[in-house]
Design a protein around this motif. Sequence first.
Motif, PDB file in Angstrom:
ATOM      1  N   LEU A  49      22.360  53.823  36.223  1.00 28.39           N
ATOM      2  CA  LEU A  49      22.783  52.793  35.278  1.00 28.39           C
ATOM      3  C   LEU A  49      22.269  53.135  33.892  1.00 28.39           C
ATOM      4  O   LEU A  49      21.112  53.533  33.731  1.00 28.39           O
ATOM      5  CB  LEU A  49      22.214  51.431  35.676  1.00 28.39           C
ATOM      6  N   ASN A  92      22.093  50.899  30.462  1.00 28.71           N
ATOM      7  CA  ASN A  92      22.357  49.571  29.932  1.00 28.71           C
ATOM      8  C   ASN A  92      22.420  49.638  28.404  1.00 28.71           C
ATOM      9  O   ASN A  92      21.410  49.882  27.737  1.00 28.71           O
ATOM     10  CB  ASN A  92      21.245  48.615  30.378  1.00 28.71           C
ATOM     11  N   ALA A 116      14.270  47.751  33.705  1.00 23.76           N
ATOM     12  CA  ALA A 116      14.027  49.053  34.330  1.00 23.76           C
ATOM     13  C   ALA A 116      13.266  48.885  35.642  1.00 23.76           C
ATOM     14  O   ALA A 116      13.611  49.492  36.667  1.00 23.76           O
ATOM     15  CB  ALA A 116      13.249  49.948  33.374  1.00 23.76           C
ATOM     16  N   ALA A 128      15.622  47.307  38.226  1.00 25.09           N
ATOM     17  CA  ALA A 128      16.619  48.246  38.743  1.00 25.09           C
ATOM     18  C   ALA A 128      15.990  49.295  39.641  1.00 25.09           C
ATOM     19  O   ALA A 128      16.538  49.639  40.707  1.00 25.09           O
ATOM     20  CB  ALA A 128      17.346  48.920  37.582  1.00 25.09           C
ATOM     21  N   GLU A 129      14.837  49.799  39.241  1.00 23.67           N
ATOM     22  CA  GLU A 129      14.193  50.846  40.031  1.00 23.67           C
ATOM     23  C   GLU A 129      13.693  50.318  41.369  1.00 23.67           C
ATOM     24  O   GLU A 129      13.682  51.040  42.367  1.00 23.67           O
ATOM     25  CB  GLU A 129      13.069  51.467  39.215  1.00 23.67           C
ATOM     26  N   TYR A 146      17.589  54.245  36.120  1.00 27.04           N
ATOM     27  CA  TYR A 146      17.910  53.332  35.020  1.00 27.04           C
ATOM     28  C   TYR A 146      17.513  53.923  33.672  1.00 27.04           C
ATOM     29  O   TYR A 146      16.394  54.395  33.476  1.00 27.04           O
ATOM     30  CB  TYR A 146      17.176  52.002  35.223  1.00 27.04           C
ATOM     31  N   ASP A 188      17.788  52.799  29.480  1.00 27.21           N
ATOM     32  CA  ASP A 188      18.132  51.741  28.541  1.00 27.21           C
ATOM     33  C   ASP A 188      18.579  52.386  27.233  1.00 27.21           C
ATOM     34  O   ASP A 188      18.051  53.433  26.836  1.00 27.21           O
ATOM     35  CB  ASP A 188      16.934  50.820  28.288  1.00 27.21           C
TER      36      ASP A 188
END
Length: 294
Positions: free
Chosen positions: A92, A94, A107, A110-111, A117, A119
């Motif tokens: 991902l 973002n 982060a 998501a992790e 992840y 950003d």
Amino acid sequence: MNKKTAAPVTVIGLGLMGQALAGAFLKAGHPTTVWNRTASKAGRLVAEGARLAPTVGEALKAGSLTVICVTDYQAMHELLGAGDIELDGTTLINLTSGDSAQAREAAQWAEQRGAHYLDGAIMAIPPAIGTAEAVILNSGPQPDFEAQESTLEALGTVTYLGADHGLASLYDVAGLAMMWSVLNAWLQGTALLRTAGVDAATYAPFARQIAAGVAEWLPGYAEQIDSGSFPAEVSALETEARAMAHLIEESETLGVNAELPKLIKAMADRSIAAGHGGEQYPVLIGEFVKPRDT
């Protein structure tokens, strides 16, 4: 890039920026899947070759990289946090606007769900996406960035800032601080010169020259800040404060708003009162790094 070899991507969120992102991926030859709450926003992209996924879960499965560009971080969590969404193994990035704390929390979130992840922040308007003028800031684990760098280059000039997921957001707001400060200074000068019949277009080239000249000082001033030593090689802060007083007086005499120069002079006066009047202007960093007493 050949469509047969280009990595498949997914774009979640089709506001003006999300549509521009998806369009840039399509133009670069990436098989592109899109999803948006209002499916009708995908119409033009579908006509150009994008695939509209029926659900967020299906959209995530379609791309080796999923780019998220939604209203805010809360919207991202609502979309990706549903019980039927599988993030394990997903990459991902973002590009939703938010602050550094939100980026770091996202982060971790998501992790914990098995995602890779990154950003990011977009330093561009939608029409610039896909050109070199569009700067795409990225922060997070370097291996994750390097694995997606060639794909992200479809969006513009890709910049990696470091492993701290909050860096992209911080650079974003730091860039905005620069932008607004330059524009506000130009507006102050424009307001002053208009009292003498000089229009903005006439003043703009001179203002641009001054702004470019000041920008040349930044590397040297940065060395002073990083070393914590501020010898007055050009001008002492107390001399600058007298010039600020002149700007304030001229503004007030001419009926021009003086709030901005008064604010900066108040900061300079506090620094001078603390014993820094004989040092160079970057010593004011001491005022910027601490919150104002309330």
